[in-house]
Design a protein around this motif. Sequence first.
Motif, PDB file in Angstrom:
ATOM      1  N   ARG A  23      37.677  24.964  41.890  1.00 35.11           N
ATOM      2  CA  ARG A  23      37.917  26.276  41.265  1.00 35.11           C
ATOM      3  C   ARG A  23      37.126  26.389  39.958  1.00 35.11           C
ATOM      4  O   ARG A  23      36.509  27.414  39.674  1.00 35.11           O
ATOM      5  CB  ARG A  23      39.406  26.461  41.006  1.00 35.11           C
ATOM      6  CG  ARG A  23      39.719  27.767  40.273  1.00 35.11           C
ATOM      7  CD  ARG A  23      41.212  27.957  40.067  1.00 35.11           C
ATOM      8  NE  ARG A  23      41.783  28.538  41.276  1.00 35.11           N
ATOM      9  CZ  ARG A  23      42.802  28.026  41.961  1.00 35.11           C
ATOM     10  NH1 ARG A  23      43.392  26.920  41.558  1.00 35.11           N
ATOM     11  NH2 ARG A  23      43.247  28.631  43.039  1.00 35.11           N
ATOM     12  N   GLU A  34      37.237  34.529  43.251  1.00 31.01           N
ATOM     13  CA  GLU A  34      38.227  33.881  44.112  1.00 31.01           C
ATOM     14  C   GLU A  34      38.904  34.938  44.965  1.00 31.01           C
ATOM     15  O   GLU A  34      39.427  35.927  44.454  1.00 31.01           O
ATOM     16  CB  GLU A  34      39.257  33.142  43.261  1.00 31.01           C
ATOM     17  CG  GLU A  34      40.238  32.344  44.082  1.00 31.01           C
ATOM     18  CD  GLU A  34      41.182  31.505  43.249  1.00 31.01           C
ATOM     19  OE1 GLU A  34      42.364  31.429  43.637  1.00 31.01           O
ATOM     20  OE2 GLU A  34      40.752  30.934  42.221  1.00 31.01           O
ATOM     21  N   PHE A  45      36.004  31.738  48.051  1.00 30.45           N
ATOM     22  CA  PHE A  45      35.268  32.524  47.047  1.00 30.45           C
ATOM     23  C   PHE A  45      34.299  33.485  47.728  1.00 30.45           C
ATOM     24  O   PHE A  45      33.716  33.162  48.765  1.00 30.45           O
ATOM     25  CB  PHE A  45      34.438  31.591  46.147  1.00 30.45           C
ATOM     26  CG  PHE A  45      35.242  30.573  45.411  1.00 30.45           C
ATOM     27  CD1 PHE A  45      35.798  30.862  44.172  1.00 30.45           C
ATOM     28  CD2 PHE A  45      35.434  29.305  45.944  1.00 30.45           C
ATOM     29  CE1 PHE A  45      36.537  29.916  43.482  1.00 30.45           C
ATOM     30  CE2 PHE A  45      36.173  28.353  45.263  1.00 30.45           C
ATOM     31  CZ  PHE A  45      36.726  28.657  44.033  1.00 30.45           C
TER      32      PHE A  45
END
Length: 141
Positions: A23, A34, A45
Motif C-alpha cells: 500500500r 486504491e 489499485f
Amino acid sequence: MMMPPMLGVLEAALYADDLEAARGFYGDLLGLTELTAREGRHIFFRCETTVVLVFRPEVTRKPLEPDAVLPVPSHGADGPGHLCFSVPMDALDDWVNRLSHAGVAIESDFFWPNGARSIYVRDPAGNSIEFASPKLWEIPE
C-alpha cells in the motif's frame, strides 16, 4: 476460425506477503488509486485503464470454498514477478528523482537500441518494477 477480438490487459497480479508495505509503495509512493482491499488477502489499485492486483500468495492459493460467492480459482506465484508501467519519456527523470528521494534503489536505467528508456526498481516484496517509455514496444513501420 477467426480470432476473437482482444482489447488489452485489464489487470495484472503481483504477490506480496506485506500488504501494508505494498500500500505504501503503490498507493503513497507511486500514487495509484486504491480501489479495494481485504485485510490479510489483497489490495487492488487503479493505474489509468489497468488494475494492479496485489495478493498474499498463501491466502489466494487456498482451494475455492464450495459455497464461494465469487468462483475465482485459486492462484499464486513463487518468487518475484514483474510489472512495467508506461511512462512518458520526459517524465522518467522525475520518476528517478521521486524513487531515489524515497530511498528506492534504481537497479538499472538504460536506453534500448530503439531509443526507449527503462528504469528498474524493486517493490517491498522484491517484485521487479519497470518504468518505461511507450516506445519500448512500438512496432516499426
